[in-house]
Design a protein around this motif. Structure first.
Motif, PDB file in Angstrom:
ATOM      1  N   PHE A 162      41.991  55.271  37.772  1.00 54.84           N
ATOM      2  CA  PHE A 162      41.682  54.800  39.060  1.00 54.84           C
ATOM      3  C   PHE A 162      40.940  56.020  39.835  1.00 54.84           C
ATOM      4  N   GLY A 163      40.448  55.521  40.837  1.00 55.28           N
ATOM      5  CA  GLY A 163      39.572  56.608  41.749  1.00 55.28           C
ATOM      6  C   GLY A 163      39.835  56.188  43.101  1.00 55.28           C
TER       7      GLY A 163
ATOM      8  N   LEU B 119      40.562  51.762  46.716  1.00 58.24           N
ATOM      9  CA  LEU B 119      40.620  52.040  45.211  1.00 58.24           C
ATOM     10  C   LEU B 119      39.666  51.535  44.315  1.00 58.24           C
ATOM     11  N   VAL B 120      39.316  52.183  43.218  1.00 59.73           N
ATOM     12  CA  VAL B 120      38.359  51.754  42.393  1.00 59.73           C
ATOM     13  C   VAL B 120      39.189  51.797  40.969  1.00 59.73           C
ATOM     14  N   TYR B 121      39.177  50.769  40.474  1.00 56.90           N
ATOM     15  CA  TYR B 121      39.983  50.789  38.999  1.00 56.90           C
ATOM     16  C   TYR B 121      39.355  49.634  37.884  1.00 56.90           C
ATOM     17  N   PHE B 122      39.923  49.756  36.765  1.00 60.34           N
ATOM     18  CA  PHE B 122      39.483  48.918  35.675  1.00 60.34           C
ATOM     19  C   PHE B 122      40.480  47.573  35.785  1.00 60.34           C
ATOM     20  N   ASN B 123      39.680  46.544  35.442  1.00 56.89           N
ATOM     21  CA  ASN B 123      40.431  45.327  35.178  1.00 56.89           C
ATOM     22  C   ASN B 123      39.719  44.351  33.930  1.00 56.89           C
ATOM     23  N   ASN B 124      40.610  44.536  33.039  1.00 60.84           N
ATOM     24  CA  ASN B 124      39.939  43.695  31.737  1.00 60.84           C
ATOM     25  C   ASN B 124      38.459  44.749  31.321  1.00 60.84           C
ATOM     26  N   GLY B 125      38.572  45.879  31.579  1.00 57.10           N
ATOM     27  CA  GLY B 125      37.318  46.477  31.089  1.00 57.10           C
ATOM     28  C   GLY B 125      36.301  46.535  32.181  1.00 57.10           C
ATOM     29  N   GLU B 126      36.391  45.917  33.123  1.00 55.98           N
ATOM     30  CA  GLU B 126      35.437  45.733  34.351  1.00 55.98           C
ATOM     31  C   GLU B 126      35.798  46.643  35.305  1.00 55.98           C
ATOM     32  N   ILE B 127      34.951  47.379  36.210  1.00 55.67           N
ATOM     33  CA  ILE B 127      35.101  48.044  37.340  1.00 55.67           C
ATOM     34  C   ILE B 127      35.505  47.092  38.605  1.00 55.67           C
ATOM     35  N   ARG B 128      36.597  47.277  39.173  1.00 57.60           N
ATOM     36  CA  ARG B 128      36.668  46.618  40.449  1.00 57.60           C
ATOM     37  C   ARG B 128      36.795  47.689  41.736  1.00 57.60           C
ATOM     38  N   THR B 129      36.505  47.160  42.871  1.00 55.29           N
ATOM     39  CA  THR B 129      36.857  47.870  44.040  1.00 55.29           C
ATOM     40  C   THR B 129      37.829  47.194  45.087  1.00 55.29           C
ATOM     41  N   SER B 130      38.836  47.797  45.424  1.00 56.13           N
ATOM     42  CA  SER B 130      39.580  47.027  46.325  1.00 56.13           C
ATOM     43  C   SER B 130      39.055  47.000  47.866  1.00 56.13           C
TER      44      SER B 130
END
Length: 414
Positions: A123-124, A149-160
């Motif tokens: 996370f970041g 929050l920035v995080y991995f979802n199934n190998g992809e970067i997502r940002t909340s």
């Protein structure tokens, strides 16, 4: 899992000497303690990394937070990245624990998606970390619920979804209980303190408004003075630095802060950054009497055309004016010059150089080459000029008009 089930380790990975106390981690550490979280701060600044593995093995943390203060050395020729050190630290931690690893800090927030991808942390957090980190502890399985929050979802970067919520000024107080101040004192460190958070300036190259937010939150001067007293009790009587984007981002608040320090009778010397706009002799006198050892005027240029190009909100006459005020009050003054922005040429370099030299400044800090950061006006300018591809990853340092700065500007400055 509730907050009472968490053991958290917060890491200051900065190996630079003299060590710089990590004020961001201090805020986060004390915020977590306030909410009953078992937090432990591990500080490379004074301990190195010799016993980190032992601490991890002993505590079995659920989450480890790593602060990223700087992403590289900001030097046009060296281009030394600090992110490789962070990535290696992430890999080493994973040899000892399955704890989730979360990055944060000013440096991280400049390019959060790219840094998360590079380091492979879990996370970041973008911007202020206190509230988001606390929310993350209760949403490790649902990071989409955590703001900024920035995080991995199934190998992809997502940002909340981002939020504009910030800590209010009443929560920006430190008890200064987390660090080994004696070791920092022995190492000749500079000690940080904040009087406000946020920046509403529009400088061409600066990422601080994006990272810190444009909403200004001013601390009560009395709470700042209480914190200064605590630092003095710990042995800090000098080398105290106000790390506000600019101490006088609001001149009225800056005046009140200085007057309250004077009234308190506190004897501590400190430095700060200031902006020449609207400064009068009364303010210079107040900061001098309050213990300011030196004002660093963040002017970046003393050429009218370059001040306009860099989107500064003052003029060359303002620089000369505050210099005269400092001389009249016997206040030490330093000036920053940043060469290599749009429109920089031999003529503008000489204008800035000769103007600052004529002021007989106590110190002049000169940098050559302007690092391009995402979401800044300089970034947009470089793309529109065709000098930068908007898909280019800026993890590797990129400087504006780098070849010209290397071949022409640098030779003029040196």
């Amino acid at each position: 899992m509730t907050k009472d089930d968490h053991n958290v380790i917060l890491i200051n990975p900065n190996p630079i000497r003299p060590a710089i106390p990590p004020i961001g981690l201090e805020y986060l550490y004390e915020y977590l303690l306030r909410y009953g979280i078992q937090a432990h701060l591990y500080d490379f600044g004074v301990d190195g990394d010799r016993s980190l593995a032992t601490l991890i093995d002993a505590l079995h943390p659920s989450v480890i937070g790593i602060s990223v203060r700087n992403i590289d050395d900001g030097h046009l020729f060296h281009k030394r990245s600090y992110l490789t050190h962070i990535r290696d630290l992430v890999f080493r931690i994973r040899k000892h624990t399955n704890a989730k690893i979360c990055l944060g800090g000013v440096g991280y927030s400049i390019m959060p998606e790219s840094i998360l991808r590079f380091t492979q942390a879990d996370f970041g957090i973008i911007g202020e970390g206190e509230m988001s980190f606390l929310d993350l502890l209760n949403n490790l399985s649902h990071p989409e619920n955590v703001a900024n929050l920035v995080y991995f979802n199934n190998g992809e970067i997502r940002t909340s979804i981002k939020t504009v919520d910030f800590l209010d000024s009443g929560q920006l107080n430190l008890k200064r209980v987390s660090l080994q101040y004696g070791k920092y004192l022995d190492g000749g460190s500079i000690f940080n303190i904040q009087t406000l958070r946020g920046c509403n300036r529009n400088c061409l190259f600066c990422s601080e408004p994006e990272v810190l937010g444009r909403k200004l939150r001013f601390r009560d001067p009395l709470s700042v003075i209480e914190e200064m007293h605590r630092l003095k009790e710990l042995g800090v009587v000098s080398k105290l630095y106000f790390v506000d984007s600019e101490y006088n981002v609001n001149n009225v608040h800056a005046q009140k802060m200085a007057e309250e320090i004077i009234a308190s009778g506190l004897k501590v010397s400190w430095n700060c950054y200031m902006n020449p706009l609207g400064v009068d002799r009364e303010l210079i006198h107040a900061v001098k009497m309050a213990g300011c050892d030196m004002i660093v005027w963040g002017v970046e240029a003393a050429s009218e055309s370059m001040l306009h190009s860099l989107q500064k909100d003052f003029f060359v006459d303002d620089i000369f004016r505050v210099n005269q005020l400092c001389r009249a009050e016997e206040q030490k003054a330093a000036y920053t010059l940043l060469f290599g922005g749009p429109g920089e040429c031999e003529k503008t370099i000489r204008e800035s150089y000769h103007a600052i030299r004529s002021m007989h400044a106590d110190h002049v800090f000169i940098s050559c080459g302007i690092r391009i950061f995402p979401r800044t006006d300089l970034y947009r300018r470089a793309i529109s000029d065709g000098d930068l591809d908007e898909k280019q990853d800026l993890i590797e340092p990129v400087y504006y008009n780098e070849r010209y700065v290397r071949d022409v500007v640098y030779s003029e400055v040196t």
